[in-house]
Design a protein around this motif. Structure first.
Motif, PDB file in Angstrom:
ATOM      1  N   PRO A  40       0.847  -1.202   0.000  1.00 57.65           N
ATOM      2  CA  PRO A  40       0.000   0.000   0.000  1.00 57.65           C
ATOM      3  C   PRO A  40       0.880   1.249   0.000  1.00 57.65           C
ATOM      4  N   PRO A  41       0.380   2.324  -0.567  1.00 55.34           N
ATOM      5  CA  PRO A  41       1.195   3.555  -0.589  1.00 55.34           C
ATOM      6  C   PRO A  41       1.441   4.051   0.833  1.00 55.34           C
ATOM      7  N   ALA A  42       2.596   4.657   1.009  1.00 58.29           N
ATOM      8  CA  ALA A  42       2.930   5.212   2.322  1.00 58.29           C
ATOM      9  C   ALA A  42       1.976   6.356   2.624  1.00 58.29           C
ATOM     10  N   PRO A  43       1.600   6.499   3.910  1.00 59.32           N
ATOM     11  CA  PRO A  43       0.719   7.626   4.236  1.00 59.32           C
ATOM     12  C   PRO A  43       1.430   8.937   3.960  1.00 59.32           C
ATOM     13  N   PRO A  44       0.674   9.966   3.603  1.00 59.89           N
ATOM     14  CA  PRO A  44       1.335  11.246   3.323  1.00 59.89           C
ATOM     15  C   PRO A  44       2.053  11.755   4.573  1.00 59.89           C
ATOM     16  N   MET A  45       3.230  12.339   4.352  1.00 62.98           N
ATOM     17  CA  MET A  45       4.018  12.852   5.466  1.00 62.98           C
ATOM     18  C   MET A  45       3.338  14.087   6.027  1.00 62.98           C
ATOM     19  N   LYS A  46       3.228  14.134   7.340  1.00 62.11           N
ATOM     20  CA  LYS A  46       2.645  15.309   7.987  1.00 62.11           C
ATOM     21  C   LYS A  46       3.763  16.284   8.292  1.00 62.11           C
ATOM     22  N   PHE A  47       3.563  17.503   7.893  1.00 64.24           N
ATOM     23  CA  PHE A  47       4.549  18.540   8.110  1.00 64.24           C
ATOM     24  C   PHE A  47       4.097  19.445   9.238  1.00 64.24           C
ATOM     25  N   ARG A  48       5.039  19.837  10.047  1.00 61.80           N
ATOM     26  CA  ARG A  48       4.767  20.848  11.068  1.00 61.80           C
ATOM     27  C   ARG A  48       4.794  22.187  10.352  1.00 61.80           C
ATOM     28  N   ASP A  49       3.705  22.926  10.432  1.00 62.64           N
ATOM     29  CA  ASP A  49       3.623  24.230   9.778  1.00 62.64           C
ATOM     30  C   ASP A  49       4.204  25.267  10.715  1.00 62.64           C
ATOM     31  N   LEU A  50       5.384  25.745  10.408  1.00 62.66           N
ATOM     32  CA  LEU A  50       6.061  26.715  11.256  1.00 62.66           C
ATOM     33  C   LEU A  50       5.455  28.103  11.145  1.00 62.66           C
ATOM     34  N   CYS A  51       4.480  28.262  10.280  1.00 64.11           N
ATOM     35  CA  CYS A  51       3.810  29.560  10.174  1.00 64.11           C
ATOM     36  C   CYS A  51       2.904  29.812  11.375  1.00 64.11           C
ATOM     37  N   ASP A  52       2.634  28.781  12.173  1.00 68.74           N
ATOM     38  CA  ASP A  52       1.790  28.919  13.354  1.00 68.74           C
ATOM     39  C   ASP A  52       2.588  29.332  14.589  1.00 68.74           C
ATOM     40  N   LEU A  53       3.849  29.633  14.426  1.00 64.25           N
ATOM     41  CA  LEU A  53       4.700  29.978  15.560  1.00 64.25           C
ATOM     42  C   LEU A  53       4.455  31.409  16.024  1.00 64.25           C
ATOM     43  N   THR A  54       4.874  31.675  17.251  1.00 64.26           N
ATOM     44  CA  THR A  54       4.917  33.056  17.726  1.00 64.26           C
ATOM     45  C   THR A  54       6.203  33.687  17.206  1.00 64.26           C
ATOM     46  N   GLY A  55       6.317  34.980  17.350  1.00 63.38           N
ATOM     47  CA  GLY A  55       7.541  35.670  16.931  1.00 63.38           C
ATOM     48  C   GLY A  55       8.758  35.136  17.667  1.00 63.38           C
ATOM     49  N   GLU A 107       9.158  32.120  18.975  1.00 69.12           N
ATOM     50  CA  GLU A 107       9.453  30.769  18.490  1.00 69.12           C
ATOM     51  C   GLU A 107      10.116  30.824  17.116  1.00 69.12           C
ATOM     52  N   LEU A 108       9.653  31.729  16.274  1.00 71.07           N
ATOM     53  CA  LEU A 108      10.248  31.869  14.942  1.00 71.07           C
ATOM     54  C   LEU A 108      11.703  32.301  15.040  1.00 71.07           C
ATOM     55  N   THR A 109      12.009  33.246  15.923  1.00 75.07           N
ATOM     56  CA  THR A 109      13.407  33.680  16.047  1.00 75.07           C
ATOM     57  C   THR A 109      14.286  32.520  16.505  1.00 75.07           C
ATOM     58  N   LYS A 110      13.749  31.641  17.354  1.00 71.73           N
ATOM     59  CA  LYS A 110      14.501  30.465  17.809  1.00 71.73           C
ATOM     60  C   LYS A 110      14.756  29.507  16.641  1.00 71.73           C
ATOM     61  N   GLU A 137      16.968  20.548  18.425  1.00 72.64           N
ATOM     62  CA  GLU A 137      15.888  19.913  19.183  1.00 72.64           C
ATOM     63  C   GLU A 137      15.122  20.958  19.994  1.00 72.64           C
ATOM     64  N   SER A 138      15.828  21.899  20.573  1.00 76.86           N
ATOM     65  CA  SER A 138      15.203  22.974  21.338  1.00 76.86           C
ATOM     66  C   SER A 138      14.267  23.811  20.456  1.00 76.86           C
ATOM     67  N   ALA A 139      14.624  23.962  19.203  1.00 73.85           N
ATOM     68  CA  ALA A 139      13.799  24.717  18.256  1.00 73.85           C
ATOM     69  C   ALA A 139      12.656  23.873  17.686  1.00 73.85           C
ATOM     70  N   GLY A 140      12.619  22.587  18.034  1.00 73.19           N
ATOM     71  CA  GLY A 140      11.551  21.717  17.554  1.00 73.19           C
ATOM     72  C   GLY A 140      11.749  21.197  16.154  1.00 73.19           C
ATOM     73  N   TYR A 185      18.887   8.087  18.997  1.00 66.20           N
ATOM     74  CA  TYR A 185      18.651   8.349  17.580  1.00 66.20           C
ATOM     75  C   TYR A 185      17.966   9.698  17.415  1.00 66.20           C
ATOM     76  N   TYR A 186      18.356  10.398  16.368  1.00 64.64           N
ATOM     77  CA  TYR A 186      17.765  11.686  16.039  1.00 64.64           C
ATOM     78  C   TYR A 186      17.101  11.590  14.679  1.00 64.64           C
ATOM     79  N   GLU A 187      16.016  12.343  14.524  1.00 59.97           N
ATOM     80  CA  GLU A 187      15.372  12.445  13.222  1.00 59.97           C
ATOM     81  C   GLU A 187      14.745  13.822  13.064  1.00 59.97           C
ATOM     82  N   VAL A 188      14.595  14.213  11.813  1.00 56.12           N
ATOM     83  CA  VAL A 188      14.017  15.519  11.500  1.00 56.12           C
ATOM     84  C   VAL A 188      12.511  15.464  11.724  1.00 56.12           C
ATOM     85  N   VAL A 189      11.990  16.547  12.268  1.00 54.91           N
ATOM     86  CA  VAL A 189      10.550  16.742  12.307  1.00 54.91           C
ATOM     87  C   VAL A 189      10.212  17.428  10.985  1.00 54.91           C
TER      88      VAL A 189
END
Length: 127
Positions: free
Chosen positions: A4-19, A21-24, A70-73, A90-94
């Protein structure tokens, strides 16, 4: 039978950040070494020793960069036990997306709580 096809990857939308959080996030991404770390972890999750060898970076320096990401999410970590009983982190990208425009920056600037240089100056003068 086809897989079966892989489920679509869910992306964290960084546009929902506060100012703040964005600077971080932008500070975390402003370093070329951290960009290389994100690129490597986008290809596959990895543990510190192997990632350090791949990036030709000391483990100590890599861990500094990983903590900042990691601190920046932007990356996550999980400890797993290997077949020989060693605990390995182990580390992985969000997966994330970020779309900045002058208007979005204007809106985000309204939520910044970090004092500006002008606001911080009187506190220095009072000392």
């Amino acid at each position: 039978m086809k897989d079966p096809p892989a489920p679509p990857m869910k992306f964290r939308d960084l546009c929902d950040l506060t100012g703040d959080e964005l600077t971080k996030v932008l500070a975390a991404l402003s370093n070329p070494h951290r960009l290389r770390v994100v690129a490597a972890l986008t290809r596959e999750r990895d543990y510190v020793s192997r990632l350090a060898r791949e990036l030709r970076m000391s483990r100590a320096l890599l861990q500094v960069h990983l903590r900042k990401l990691e601190s920046a999410g932007l990356v996550t970590s999980a400890v797993e036990v290997s077949e020989d009983g060693k605990a390995m982190k182990y580390y992985e990208v969000v997966p994330f997306t970020l779309h900045l425009t002058p208007l979005s920056i204007t809106a985000l600037a309204e939520t910044i709580t970090v004092p500006t240089d002008d606001e911080a100056a009187p506190a220095k003068e009072e000392r």
